[in-house]
Motif scaffolding. Structure first.
Motif, PDB file in Angstrom:
ATOM      1  N   UNK A 177       0.835  -1.207   0.000  1.00 16.95           N
ATOM      2  CA  UNK A 177       0.000   0.000   0.000  1.00 16.95           C
ATOM      3  C   UNK A 177       0.872   1.260   0.000  1.00 16.95           C
ATOM      4  N   UNK A 178       1.908   1.254   0.823  1.00 11.61           N
ATOM      5  CA  UNK A 178       2.797   2.427   0.913  1.00 11.61           C
ATOM      6  C   UNK A 178       3.498   2.670  -0.431  1.00 11.61           C
ATOM      7  N   UNK A 179       3.985   1.582  -1.053  1.00 12.59           N
ATOM      8  CA  UNK A 179       4.641   1.740  -2.363  1.00 12.59           C
ATOM      9  C   UNK A 179       3.679   2.313  -3.387  1.00 12.59           C
ATOM     10  N   UNK A 180       2.429   1.852  -3.336  1.00 13.00           N
ATOM     11  CA  UNK A 180       1.418   2.346  -4.278  1.00 13.00           C
ATOM     12  C   UNK A 180       1.192   3.846  -4.066  1.00 13.00           C
ATOM     13  N   UNK A 181       1.093   4.250  -2.810  1.00 13.48           N
ATOM     14  CA  UNK A 181       0.867   5.671  -2.501  1.00 13.48           C
ATOM     15  C   UNK A 181       2.051   6.498  -3.012  1.00 13.48           C
TER      16      UNK A 181
ATOM     17  N   UNK B  17      -1.345  -1.736  -6.971  1.00 12.95           N
ATOM     18  CA  UNK B  17      -0.845  -2.750  -6.033  1.00 12.95           C
ATOM     19  C   UNK B  17      -0.137  -3.874  -6.786  1.00 12.95           C
ATOM     20  N   UNK B  18       0.677  -4.603  -6.053  1.00 16.51           N
ATOM     21  CA  UNK B  18       1.537  -5.606  -6.698  1.00 16.51           C
ATOM     22  C   UNK B  18       0.817  -6.887  -7.124  1.00 16.51           C
ATOM     23  N   UNK B  19      -0.148  -7.328  -6.346  1.00 17.22           N
ATOM     24  CA  UNK B  19      -0.775  -8.627  -6.628  1.00 17.22           C
ATOM     25  C   UNK B  19      -1.586  -8.575  -7.916  1.00 17.22           C
ATOM     26  N   UNK B  20      -1.434  -9.568  -8.794  1.00 19.74           N
ATOM     27  CA  UNK B  20      -2.212  -9.561 -10.035  1.00 19.74           C
ATOM     28  C   UNK B  20      -3.629 -10.102  -9.830  1.00 19.74           C
ATOM     29  N   UNK B  21      -4.256  -9.656  -8.761  1.00 21.10           N
ATOM     30  CA  UNK B  21      -5.617 -10.090  -8.440  1.00 21.10           C
ATOM     31  C   UNK B  21      -6.282  -8.942  -7.686  1.00 21.10           C
ATOM     32  N   UNK B  22      -7.619  -8.857  -7.771  1.00 24.19           N
ATOM     33  CA  UNK B  22      -8.305  -7.798  -7.014  1.00 24.19           C
ATOM     34  C   UNK B  22      -8.934  -8.396  -5.751  1.00 24.19           C
ATOM     35  N   UNK B  23     -10.262  -8.412  -5.683  1.00 22.38           N
ATOM     36  CA  UNK B  23     -10.904  -8.938  -4.470  1.00 22.38           C
ATOM     37  C   UNK B  23     -10.550 -10.405  -4.245  1.00 22.38           C
ATOM     38  N   UNK B  24     -10.213 -10.740  -3.025  1.00 20.77           N
ATOM     39  CA  UNK B  24     -10.082 -12.161  -2.663  1.00 20.77           C
ATOM     40  C   UNK B  24     -11.452 -12.579  -2.114  1.00 20.77           C
TER      41      UNK B  24
ATOM     42  N   UNK C 141       0.069  -9.678   7.700  1.00 20.14           N
ATOM     43  CA  UNK C 141       0.510  -8.764   6.626  1.00 20.14           C
ATOM     44  C   UNK C 141       0.323  -9.324   5.210  1.00 20.14           C
ATOM     45  N   UNK C 142      -0.658 -10.197   5.055  1.00 16.87           N
ATOM     46  CA  UNK C 142      -0.995 -10.694   3.701  1.00 16.87           C
ATOM     47  C   UNK C 142      -1.751  -9.575   2.972  1.00 16.87           C
ATOM     48  N   UNK C 143      -2.524  -9.874   1.995  1.00 18.71           N
ATOM     49  CA  UNK C 143      -3.149  -8.873   1.114  1.00 18.71           C
ATOM     50  C   UNK C 143      -4.157  -7.977   1.836  1.00 18.71           C
ATOM     51  N   UNK C 144      -3.691  -6.936   2.484  1.00 19.60           N
ATOM     52  CA  UNK C 144      -4.592  -6.143   3.332  1.00 19.60           C
ATOM     53  C   UNK C 144      -5.732  -5.481   2.567  1.00 19.60           C
ATOM     54  N   UNK C 145      -5.430  -4.872   1.462  1.00 18.41           N
ATOM     55  CA  UNK C 145      -6.464  -4.133   0.721  1.00 18.41           C
ATOM     56  C   UNK C 145      -7.465  -5.083   0.064  1.00 18.41           C
ATOM     57  N   UNK C 146      -6.968  -6.233  -0.366  1.00 17.25           N
ATOM     58  CA  UNK C 146      -7.785  -7.187  -1.130  1.00 17.25           C
ATOM     59  C   UNK C 146      -8.696  -8.033  -0.239  1.00 17.25           C
ATOM     60  N   UNK C 147      -8.423  -8.008   1.063  1.00 18.17           N
ATOM     61  CA  UNK C 147      -9.167  -8.893   1.972  1.00 18.17           C
ATOM     62  C   UNK C 147     -10.372  -8.202   2.616  1.00 18.17           C
ATOM     63  N   UNK C 148     -10.662  -6.974   2.184  1.00 17.40           N
ATOM     64  CA  UNK C 148     -11.703  -6.182   2.863  1.00 17.40           C
ATOM     65  C   UNK C 148     -13.018  -6.933   3.041  1.00 17.40           C
ATOM     66  N   UNK C 149     -13.452  -7.692   2.026  1.00 19.15           N
ATOM     67  CA  UNK C 149     -14.731  -8.401   2.131  1.00 19.15           C
ATOM     68  C   UNK C 149     -14.602  -9.905   1.907  1.00 19.15           C
ATOM     69  N   UNK C 150     -13.419 -10.433   2.158  1.00 16.08           N
ATOM     70  CA  UNK C 150     -13.214 -11.879   1.965  1.00 16.08           C
ATOM     71  C   UNK C 150     -13.878 -12.678   3.076  1.00 16.08           C
ATOM     72  N   UNK C 151     -14.263 -13.880   2.721  1.00 13.90           N
ATOM     73  CA  UNK C 151     -14.647 -14.843   3.752  1.00 13.90           C
ATOM     74  C   UNK C 151     -13.341 -15.383   4.316  1.00 13.90           C
ATOM     75  N   UNK C 152     -13.233 -15.451   5.629  1.00 14.15           N
ATOM     76  CA  UNK C 152     -11.986 -15.903   6.236  1.00 14.15           C
ATOM     77  C   UNK C 152     -12.188 -17.269   6.875  1.00 14.15           C
ATOM     78  N   UNK C 153     -11.374 -18.212   6.490  1.00 13.51           N
ATOM     79  CA  UNK C 153     -11.454 -19.551   7.086  1.00 13.51           C
ATOM     80  C   UNK C 153     -10.115 -19.895   7.719  1.00 13.51           C
ATOM     81  N   UNK C 154     -10.156 -20.230   9.001  1.00 13.37           N
ATOM     82  CA  UNK C 154      -8.922 -20.598   9.690  1.00 13.37           C
ATOM     83  C   UNK C 154      -9.019 -22.073  10.068  1.00 13.37           C
ATOM     84  N   UNK C 155      -8.080 -22.856   9.598  1.00  9.35           N
ATOM     85  CA  UNK C 155      -8.133 -24.288   9.912  1.00  9.35           C
ATOM     86  C   UNK C 155      -6.887 -24.673  10.717  1.00  9.35           C
TER      87      UNK C 155
END
Ligand code: IPE
Ligand code: IPE
Ligand code: MG
Length: 232
Positions: A142-146, A167-174, A188-202
């Motif tokens: 995010x900082x590099x993008x700014x 942003x660096x990742x070649x993907x948008x919404x996760x 510190x994974x994809x902070x901007x892309x995770x805004x509305x992701x479903x999160x599963x922790x196993x």
């Protein structure tokens, strides 16, 4: 037969637990990472079977550079070996591979292998986009993008949508983010892309994560109602 997902799905995975897996078996940490690479192969296969659009894997974080030199060198070597062994097969299967992050410190040989893997698999109609986050940190992204926006002096208005292109990742919404290894954090994974992701922790450690368990995660995802803040 695995169920085919109804629409394009972007999956992200924090592949955690290699170290603990190795320790529990009295093996070296590097052996844990080696076992983890075998799991990557299986999960890529299963992603193709489920018609996932993109699979973004967190392989190494900016913070992981602080690990013992021996471990980092081991990961670099495994990376080169994995590319050598797996890229021809992945290409056959129609997988387009992209790496993102700052991975220069893995050295020239690794850099060259990465570039050639990307070139080799630059397919026009890929069956799966496989994105590997290597030396990646969501905050620095995010900082590099700014900084890029500031220094380019560009006049285009920045929107939530077009910010992705900086942003660096070649993907948008996760759509679905899975973390193995039991810890419930983003690290510190994809902070901007995770805004509305479903999160599963196993709890399963990454080397033990199976195609069956991954399928279960995908099937669970298909059942969740995503409201995006609306009253549905
Ligand atoms: C994840 O496994 C792989 C990397 C961070 C490179 P870990 O090595 O973090 O495994 P644990 O968390 O120590 O078990
Ligand atoms: C996250 O795992 C990074 C990767 C899987 C590449 P870590 O093991 O580095 O995360 P922490 O230290 O538990 O937060
Ligand atoms: Mg870990």
């Amino acid at each position: 037969m695995p169920k085919v997902l109804p629409k394009p799905i972007n999956v992200g995975i924090i592949m955690d637990g290699n170290g603990r897996w190795a320790k529990s078996k009295k093996l070296s940490t590097t052996s844990g990472h080696e076992a983890g690479i075998k799991t990557v192969r299986l999960i890529v296969e299963e992603s193709i079977r489920h018609s996932i659009s993109s699979l973004t894997l967190y392989a190494f974080s900016t913070e992981n550079w602080q690990r013992p030199k021996k471990e980092v060198l081991g990961i670099g070597k495994l990376l080169i070996q994995a590319i050598k062994e797996q890229v021809p097969e992945l290409k056959e299967e129609g997988v387009k591979i992209s790496f993102f992050g700052n991975y220069k410190r893995f050295g020239n040989k690794a850099m060259g292998m990465i570039k050639s893997a990307e070139k080799e698999t630059d397919l026009t109609k890929p069956s799966l986009l496989l994105n590997i986050a290597l030396g990646y940190g969501g905050r620095s992204d995010i900082i590099n993008a700014v900084n890029e926006i500031i220094s380019s002096n560009q006049r285009k208005k920045i929107t939530e949508k077009n910010f992705f292109s900086f942003l660096e990742a070649p993907v948008e919404e996760i759509d679905l983010m899975i973390r193995t290894g039991g810890d419930k954090r983003i690290s510190n994974f994809l902070l901007y892309h995770l805004a509305y992701s479903e999160l599963l922790f196993v709890d399963t450690l990454w080397p033990d994560f199976s195609q069956k368990e991954y399928s279960k995660c995908l099937n669970h995802f298909m059942k969740v109602e995503r409201r995006f803040g609306k009253r549905i």
